[in-house]
Write a protein that holds these residues in place. Structure first.
Motif, PDB file in Angstrom:
ATOM      1  N   UNK A  89       0.822  -1.214   0.000  1.00  0.00           N
ATOM      2  CA  UNK A  89       0.000   0.000   0.000  1.00  0.00           C
ATOM      3  C   UNK A  89       0.853   1.258   0.000  1.00  0.00           C
ATOM      4  N   UNK A  90       2.047   1.195   0.586  1.00  0.00           N
ATOM      5  CA  UNK A  90       2.913   2.367   0.610  1.00  0.00           C
ATOM      6  C   UNK A  90       3.296   2.807  -0.800  1.00  0.00           C
ATOM      7  N   UNK A  91       3.456   1.839  -1.713  1.00  0.00           N
ATOM      8  CA  UNK A  91       3.808   2.189  -3.090  1.00  0.00           C
ATOM      9  C   UNK A  91       2.585   2.638  -3.886  1.00  0.00           C
ATOM     10  N   UNK A  92       1.395   2.215  -3.483  1.00  0.00           N
ATOM     11  CA  UNK A  92       0.172   2.623  -4.175  1.00  0.00           C
ATOM     12  C   UNK A  92      -0.250   4.042  -3.801  1.00  0.00           C
ATOM     13  N   UNK A  93       0.146   4.502  -2.634  1.00  0.00           N
ATOM     14  CA  UNK A  93      -0.456   5.693  -2.035  1.00  0.00           C
ATOM     15  C   UNK A  93      -0.353   6.930  -2.925  1.00  0.00           C
ATOM     16  N   UNK A  94       0.774   7.116  -3.573  1.00  0.00           N
ATOM     17  CA  UNK A  94       0.955   8.331  -4.370  1.00  0.00           C
ATOM     18  C   UNK A  94       0.018   8.401  -5.566  1.00  0.00           C
ATOM     19  N   UNK A  95      -0.505   7.253  -6.008  1.00  0.00           N
ATOM     20  CA  UNK A  95      -1.397   7.230  -7.166  1.00  0.00           C
ATOM     21  C   UNK A  95      -2.870   7.381  -6.779  1.00  0.00           C
ATOM     22  N   UNK A  96      -3.175   7.414  -5.496  1.00  0.00           N
ATOM     23  CA  UNK A  96      -4.559   7.545  -5.040  1.00  0.00           C
ATOM     24  C   UNK A  96      -4.928   9.021  -5.016  1.00  0.00           C
ATOM     25  N   UNK A  97      -6.049   9.418  -5.647  1.00  0.00           N
ATOM     26  CA  UNK A  97      -6.418  10.837  -5.670  1.00  0.00           C
ATOM     27  C   UNK A  97      -6.664  11.403  -4.281  1.00  0.00           C
ATOM     28  N   UNK A  98      -6.419  12.706  -4.152  1.00  0.00           N
ATOM     29  CA  UNK A  98      -6.554  13.351  -2.842  1.00  0.00           C
ATOM     30  C   UNK A  98      -7.987  13.327  -2.330  1.00  0.00           C
TER      31      UNK A  98
END
Length: 409
Positions: A149-158
């Motif tokens: 999940x740490x690597x996915x986080x930046x791609x999740x919209x605000x």
């Protein structure tokens, strides 16, 4: 875990909240029967009915908050999938991992929760489990399955259009519908939780050996828990530093620089001083066809960097490119000067023998290899360190100091 009959309020639940406990527990039984390696963790959860939780959620104490309306509206098969989803947050220690995120990410617990759901759900879907509509998956955000999940986080919209809330047991932020530290039914502490994780990982390993089928994410999780990955850079650096200190400890006497005690003797006797020589190092690089250039470069850079720090550089470091023969021997001051040649079979004994036969015999030999090589029959008269490239690299004999290098880690 047995509770009151349908229609009666339960411990910790607001008055008027009614839960179809029979349906909920039937779903948990179905989940445990289908995935027996999760049974201990599933039955460790304490059920707390709540009108405030959107669907189901968990806190850090392994209490599972359940919306009665959600249970009524959801088929048993999907409820079973949600049971497994929620316990996965706790098994994977998501709340502790969320606590290590930057403060800005921690404040947006909705994004964290979505990223965590993506980490879990791709395994559950691949495992054939039914989940309710609206579930979060990596593909919805253009991400590849199998990530953390740490690597996915930046791609999740605000501001995501749908914001799941699985509770503080997932994203780490206490929610209004949770009972808190002191209140409510039985809680599981950190020590017991870690024991449950280890027990579950061992059950997964036994299941995989018996039946051979386990989702990739669970395989990685169990392996990391039972055989934690060491930071290979730190381990390799430590081995090289320790070997350099060992070699440098071989002090000798020299008359080139007389001892300071000579003056006290009036010049009649010249005393030798102690000399602590810098070690000579040979790095044997496996250049056979199975070796990846990125892995070689990472490990070679780590070794030469440490040697520079301890003052070993220049003509005191030789790099030998070797497959079944030694192709190049370089005296280097940086990794850019290394010439790698080869690509054939593999026999690191040839490189080790060549290194020890050099006029400037090394005190330390570091071998960078994928491990698919024969080794000398006996311990050479130097310090020998094997940096094994890849998780599957076979181990050398026990007398060889070994560090496992994991590319990309």
């Amino acid at each position: 875990m047995d509770g009151p009959t349908r229609g009666a309020p339960e411990d910790g639940a607001p008055a008027g909240v009614r839960l179809d406990r029979a349906k909920l527990l039937a779903a948990r039984y179905k989940a445990a029967e289908a995935r027996p390696y999760l049974a201990s963790a599933l039955y460790a959860l304490t059920v707390v009915p709540s009108a405030g939780v959107p669907t189901m959620g968990v806190d850090r104490h392994w209490r599972c908050y359940v919306s009665p309306a959600f249970v009524d509206a959801t088929p048993v098969a999907e409820l079973a999938g949600v049971w497994i989803h929620e316990v996965a947050h706790l098994l994977r220690d998501h709340h502790a991992r969320a606590d290590r995120l930057p403060a800005a990410d921690q404040r947006d617990h909705r994004r964290v929760n979505i990223a965590q759901d993506c980490e879990i759900n791709d395994d559950l879907i691949a495992d054939g489990l039914a989940l309710p509509e609206g579930r979060m998956e990596p593909r919805l955000f253009g991400l590849a399955a199998g990530g953390m999940f740490e690597t996915y986080l930046s791609a999740i919209p605000a501001t995501p259009p749908r914001a799941p809330d699985c509770g503080s047991g997932a994203h780490g932020t206490a929610m209004p519908w949770e009972l808190g530290e002191a209140a409510g039914p039985a809680r599981i502490g950190a020590v017991e939780a870690e024991a449950l994780r280890r027990q579950t990982a061992q059950a997964m390993r036994a299941h995989q050996k018996a039946r051979g089928r386990l989702p990739g994410g669970w395989q990685r999780w169990a392996q990391e828990l039972l055989e934690p990955t060491v930071d290979w850079r730190r381990a390799l650096s430590g081995a090289v530093r320790e070997a350099a200190a060992w070699a440098g400890g071989a002090v000798d006497y020299t008359y080139r620089r007389p001892s300071r005690r000579t003056a006290a003797l009036g010049g009649r006797v010249v005393l030798p001083s102690l000399r602590r020589p810098l070690p000579r190092v040979a790095i044997v690089v496996d250049t056979s066809g199975s070796m990846g250039e990125d892995a070689i470069a990472a490990a070679l850079g780590e070794v030469t960097g440490v040697l520079r720090e301890v003052g070993v550089r220049g003509n005191r470091v030789a790099v030998l490119a070797c497959d079944a023969d030694v192709h190049t021997v370089s005296r280097v001051t940086s990794t850019e000067q290394v010439t790698l040649a080869g690509g054939g079979g593999t026999d690191m004994r040839v490189g080790i023998r060549a290194a020890l036969a050099a006029p400037d015999r090394p005190n330390i030999v570091v071998v960078l290899t994928d491990g698919y090589t024969p080794w000398p029959d006996e311990t050479p008269s130097c310090r020998l360190i094997a940096a094994l490239i890849g998780a599957e690299a076979p181990r050398p004999p026990d007398w060889v100091e070994t560090v496992r290098v994991l590319p990309g880690a």
